[in-house]
Design a protein around this motif. Structure first.
Motif, mmCIF file in Angstrom:
data_model
loop_
_atom_site.group_PDB
_atom_site.id
_atom_site.type_symbol
_atom_site.label_atom_id
_atom_site.label_comp_id
_atom_site.label_asym_id
_atom_site.label_seq_id
_atom_site.Cartn_x
_atom_site.Cartn_y
_atom_site.Cartn_z
ATOM 1 N N UNK A 236 0.304 -0.931 -5.663
ATOM 2 C CA UNK A 236 1.146 -0.451 -6.765
ATOM 3 C C UNK A 236 0.987 1.050 -6.958
ATOM 4 N N UNK A 237 -0.237 1.529 -6.803
ATOM 5 C CA UNK A 237 -0.489 2.978 -6.908
ATOM 6 C C UNK A 237 0.353 3.736 -5.874
ATOM 7 N N UNK A 238 0.404 3.198 -4.648
ATOM 8 C CA UNK A 238 1.207 3.848 -3.601
ATOM 9 C C UNK A 238 2.701 3.776 -3.928
ATOM 10 N N UNK A 239 3.136 2.606 -4.355
ATOM 11 C CA UNK A 239 4.566 2.389 -4.599
ATOM 12 C C UNK A 239 5.088 3.208 -5.772
ATOM 13 N N UNK A 240 4.223 3.517 -6.732
ATOM 14 C CA UNK A 240 4.688 4.193 -7.950
ATOM 15 C C UNK A 240 4.508 5.708 -7.897
#
Length: 315
Positions: A236-240
């Motif tokens: 999620x950190x990467x995607x956001x």
């Protein structure tokens, strides 16, 4: 509980179970871990009696909603996609959002990705997880709180499930739901013990029947669906990345118990009261409930209902 209707609806490629009651503007309730739509039983009854259509799903991986087998099916995009599908299914443009724990994290993502869908947000327990562009979420938490921090321990597929299986579903649920120990929650390896001070008797707000309902559902699904939310925190950190430093401009009321495990974990209290939270969420109110722990929607149900009604009535 009388008059609460149940149905399964198709959203975002899965079948989702929802509990609902009442007519009027939609108040959408998102539960946390290890919980179910049932965590909102008092709010469904309370808000539906005040002229609202209260809707509480079992989130992906929980209860009577489908449990996709792949760990990668539990990113913030998947779960927010489910919620958008549900809002569209309900045939409304906007909802009043109320969310707790992991539901609160999903709530922040919803406000980030599709703010036009949310009229106002009542957030319980978990503030916005401010994205540090320099370190992935789990790596940052591990650096702060160590390898035995519960989120660190939840990362490896199968490991914590094996410890949970040893003590049994009922023990796990009772152990987590009764916790009043200040954070950060530490889980030494070997035996599942989220709450080393677990009482012999249940608290007044959690009856044996309540516990039995949770146990019946988690015995069917297991805990892996819910744990997969934690296992996607770094992804999620990467995607956001495109939403780094985004401000949530919606009206938000944040409510936490003074004994909440998140609130009492170092960093969070400073963020909530030190100006960082208000900077990220300019239209913010903060309420700290005296003597209340993490599961405040159940422990202090009437107070939470009053806060929700007062807030959504004003906006």
């Amino acid at each position: 509980m009388e008059g609460i209707k149940h149905r399964r609806v198709e959203v975002n490629g899965i079948k989702m179970h929802i509990a609902e009651k009442g007519e009027g503007p939609v108040v959408l309730f998102l539960h946390g871990f290890p919980e179910l739509w049932y965590s909102w039983r008092h709010q469904i009854v309370g808000l539906s009696s005040l002229g609202y259509h209260a809707v509480a799903p079992d989130l992906r991986g929980y209860g009577d909603t489908e449990v996709p087998p792949s760990m990668s099916s539990y990113t913030c995009f998947h779960i927010v996609g489910d919620i958008i599908g549900l809002i569209d299914f309900l045939g409304v443009e906007q909802v009043f959002l109320v969310a707790h724990d992991w539901g609160a994290i999903i709530g922040w993502y919803l406000c980030m990705f599709r703010p036009e869908k949310v009229k106002a947000y009542v957030c319980l327990s978990v503030p916005l997880l401010h994205r540090d562009p320099n370190i992935r979420t789990v790596d940052g938490l591990r650096a702060l709180y160590g390898d035995d921090f519960y989120i660190s321990r939840f990362q490896k597929a199968g490991e914590i499930e094996a410890e949970m299986a040893e003590v049994g579903t009922e023990y796990v649920l009772k152990n987590v739901l009764t916790t009043r120990k200040p954070g950060p929650p530490i889980l030494p390896k070997g035996r599942f013990e989220f709450n080393p001070e677990m009482p012999n008797t249940l608290p007044s707000w959690l009856t044996q029947d309540d516990l039995a309902y949770y146990v019946s559902k988690f015995r069917k699904t297991g805990f892996t669906g819910g744990l997969n939310y934690y296992r996607n925190l770094n992804l999620n950190w990467e995607l956001t990345a495109p939403w780094s430093a985004v401000k949530i401009k919606l009206p938000v009321k944040f409510i936490t118990g003074e004994l909440d495990v998140v609130y009492t974990t170092p960093y969070f209290k400073d963020y909530i009261h030190g100006g960082g939270f208000k900077q990220d969420v300019p239209n913010l109110q903060v309420i700290v409930q005296k003597g209340v722990a993490h599961f405040n929607n159940q422990e202090a149900a009437d107070d939470i209902n009053n806060h929700i009604y007062d807030f959504i009535n004003q906006v």
